[in-house]
Design a protein around this motif. Structure first.
Motif, PDB file in Angstrom:
ATOM      1  N   THR A 125      -4.600  -1.392  19.549  1.00  0.00           N
ATOM      2  CA  THR A 125      -5.447  -1.583  18.524  1.00  0.00           C
ATOM      3  C   THR A 125      -4.706  -1.374  17.067  1.00  0.00           C
ATOM      4  O   THR A 125      -4.165  -0.225  17.050  1.00  0.00           O
ATOM      5  CB  THR A 125      -6.660  -0.651  18.638  1.00  0.00           C
ATOM      6  N   ILE A 126      -4.779  -2.283  16.486  1.00  0.00           N
ATOM      7  CA  ILE A 126      -4.219  -2.127  14.989  1.00  0.00           C
ATOM      8  C   ILE A 126      -5.223  -1.463  13.985  1.00  0.00           C
ATOM      9  O   ILE A 126      -6.363  -1.880  14.066  1.00  0.00           O
ATOM     10  CB  ILE A 126      -3.600  -3.394  14.721  1.00  0.00           C
ATOM     11  N   LYS A 127      -4.501  -0.248  13.353  1.00  0.00           N
ATOM     12  CA  LYS A 127      -5.547   0.364  12.608  1.00  0.00           C
ATOM     13  C   LYS A 127      -4.954   0.435  11.090  1.00  0.00           C
ATOM     14  O   LYS A 127      -3.842   0.380  10.817  1.00  0.00           O
ATOM     15  CB  LYS A 127      -5.538   1.937  12.938  1.00  0.00           C
ATOM     16  N   VAL A 128      -5.871   0.220  10.058  1.00  0.00           N
ATOM     17  CA  VAL A 128      -5.532  -0.052   8.626  1.00  0.00           C
ATOM     18  C   VAL A 128      -5.303   1.401   8.130  1.00  0.00           C
ATOM     19  O   VAL A 128      -5.635   2.321   8.324  1.00  0.00           O
ATOM     20  CB  VAL A 128      -7.160  -0.434   7.881  1.00  0.00           C
ATOM     21  N   LEU A 129      -4.345   1.408   7.251  1.00  0.00           N
ATOM     22  CA  LEU A 129      -3.782   2.464   6.364  1.00  0.00           C
ATOM     23  C   LEU A 129      -4.126   2.042   4.989  1.00  0.00           C
ATOM     24  O   LEU A 129      -3.501   1.364   4.381  1.00  0.00           O
ATOM     25  CB  LEU A 129      -2.269   2.506   6.553  1.00  0.00           C
ATOM     26  N   PRO A 130      -4.861   3.020   4.332  1.00  0.00           N
ATOM     27  CA  PRO A 130      -5.134   2.839   2.762  1.00  0.00           C
ATOM     28  C   PRO A 130      -4.073   3.239   2.112  1.00  0.00           C
ATOM     29  O   PRO A 130      -3.123   4.129   2.799  1.00  0.00           O
ATOM     30  CB  PRO A 130      -6.293   3.918   2.629  1.00  0.00           C
ATOM     31  N   ALA A 131      -3.458   2.884   0.887  1.00  0.00           N
ATOM     32  CA  ALA A 131      -2.340   3.262   0.373  1.00  0.00           C
ATOM     33  C   ALA A 131      -2.226   2.823  -1.188  1.00  0.00           C
ATOM     34  O   ALA A 131      -2.112   1.841  -1.499  1.00  0.00           O
ATOM     35  CB  ALA A 131      -1.035   2.319   0.940  1.00  0.00           C
ATOM     36  N   PRO A 132      -2.366   4.105  -2.121  1.00  0.00           N
ATOM     37  CA  PRO A 132      -2.344   3.831  -3.412  1.00  0.00           C
ATOM     38  C   PRO A 132      -1.168   3.569  -3.915  1.00  0.00           C
ATOM     39  O   PRO A 132       0.032   4.090  -3.233  1.00  0.00           O
ATOM     40  CB  PRO A 132      -2.853   5.348  -3.797  1.00  0.00           C
TER      41      PRO A 132
END
Length: 376
Positions: free
Chosen positions: A344-351
């Motif tokens: 499963t691919i998981k989203v990474l938030p990144a400022p």
């Protein structure tokens, strides 16, 4: 009723009086500032009118939205509207009050200081670098998280601090779990992210044979995209965007005091089948477009060790987190690839602190996403 309305307008005018005065001043002197910005440094009139860049640094350094790259921040400030300039100055002045120390420059002197700072060449002095040379070299030598800020001074800042910090911790996770194999990056551009990967590998202990870092890039820029697969139309019209050379990568590695990695020049389909290591512990896939990401996954996946971590750049799923969705083809490539896979691919938030180039900020601070998966 009319009296109350006038009273409200009067109170509003009093509350914003200083902002209005600063806005009018900024608008009135805009032509003069433009002339001073265009004037060469050797011009005696410009030299006589402009205070040192340190006047701008007094507010920029340490403030919210500020930092040590006052050349870029000053250029961004000077391109803003007079009202925006007045409000930015107010915010910086407020932050300066908390820090204390030296006396804050007036709005007029700050405007002139920004003009002076905008003339600094990127990287020419500490006021035009996020992290000074000695601290950057120490951060790279010790693989300190400070690297993610120091690396903003290399290249054009496409690898923002948020993405770098995510990659920093995920690579450390793969190493801590002792996942077997080497590290690869498909789509390295000028090697900014690559420098961080190499610095971390150099600090890994207890290995008789150090892990190798393999970089793959055409160095001809992006290929022609496919708008039917979600790639932006501008990339579907022509290829060659974001081209760099192996020399750019080598220069950045040298600047960071790092050992040169294995650089494989050519399109992924040409180089990866024979040049990828047999076992991969960590991979960073930064191909931007549908076909590049799809090929990267297909080529790297069979080589992944159990527990290997793969980060896919430019992955944005608007259904989960709609941020910076400029390469929809990357999402589509992943969705198609993982249809028959257990991972499963998981989203990474990144400022991102803002894209910086020789002309200053191209965009102010913003938020992006990328994604990762672990090989089962």
């Amino acid at each position: 009723s009319a009296g109350r309305g006038l009273q409200f307008v009067f109170l509003l005018a009093r509350f914003y009086a200083t902002d209005f005065r600063r806005t009018l001043l900024a608008a009135a002197v805009a032509p003069l500032l433009a002339l001073l910005r265009l004037a060469p440094k050797s011009n005696p009139l410009a030299s006589a009118c402009l205070p040192p860049p340190a006047d701008a640094a007094t507010l920029w350094v340490g403030g919210r939205g500020g930092g040590a790259r006052i050349d870029a921040r000053s250029k961004f400030f000077l391109r803003a509207s007079p009202w925006a300039q007045a409000n930015m100055y107010k915010q910086l002045l407020f932050d300066h009050g908390y820090r204390g120390g030296s006396e804050a420059p007036s709005f007029w002197r700050f405007l002139l200081g920004c003009v002076s700072a905008s003339k600094l060449q990127a990287g020419s002095c500490e006021l035009s670098r996020e992290v000074n040379d000695s601290n950057r070299l120490e951060a790279m030598a010790t693989a300190s998280p400070l690297m993610v800020a120091a690396l903003q001074d290399l290249g054009d800042g496409m690898a923002g601090e948020g993405k770098l910090l995510n990659i920093y911790h995920l690579l450390h996770r793969a190493l801590a779990l002792n996942v077997t194999g080497d590290v690869v990056e498909l789509g390295c551009n000028a090697g900014v992210t690559s420098c961080m990967l190499q610095a971390i590998l150099a600090q890994e202990e207890g290995r008789a044979v150090p892990r190798a870092l393999h970089l793959f890039d055409s160095f001809e820029g992006l290929p022609v995209g496919d708008d039917a697969k979600g790639d932006p139309s501008c990339y579907a019209a022509a290829g060659g965007a974001m081209a760099c050379s192996p020399k750019d990568v080598e220069a950045n590695f040298m600047r960071c005091g790092l050992e040169k990695p294995h650089i494989h020049v050519g399109w992924f389909s040409e180089t990866c089948p024979t040049k990828l290591p047999e076992e991969i512990a960590f991979a960073h896939l930064d191909g931007d477009l549908y076909l590049s990401i799809k090929e990267s996954l297909e080529l790297v996946y069979p080589k992944l060790s159990k527990g290997a971590i793969v980060v896919v750049d430019d992955y944005c799923d608007p259904q989960m987190l709609a941020r910076n969705d400029i390469f929809p083809g990357a999402l589509r490539a992943c969705q198609e690839f993982f249809e028959d896979k257990p991972e499963t691919i998981k989203v990474l938030p990144a400022p991102h602190p803002g894209y910086m180039d020789k002309n200053g900020f191209k965009f102010p601070a913003q938020y992006e996403t990328h994604a990762f998966f672990e090989k089962l």
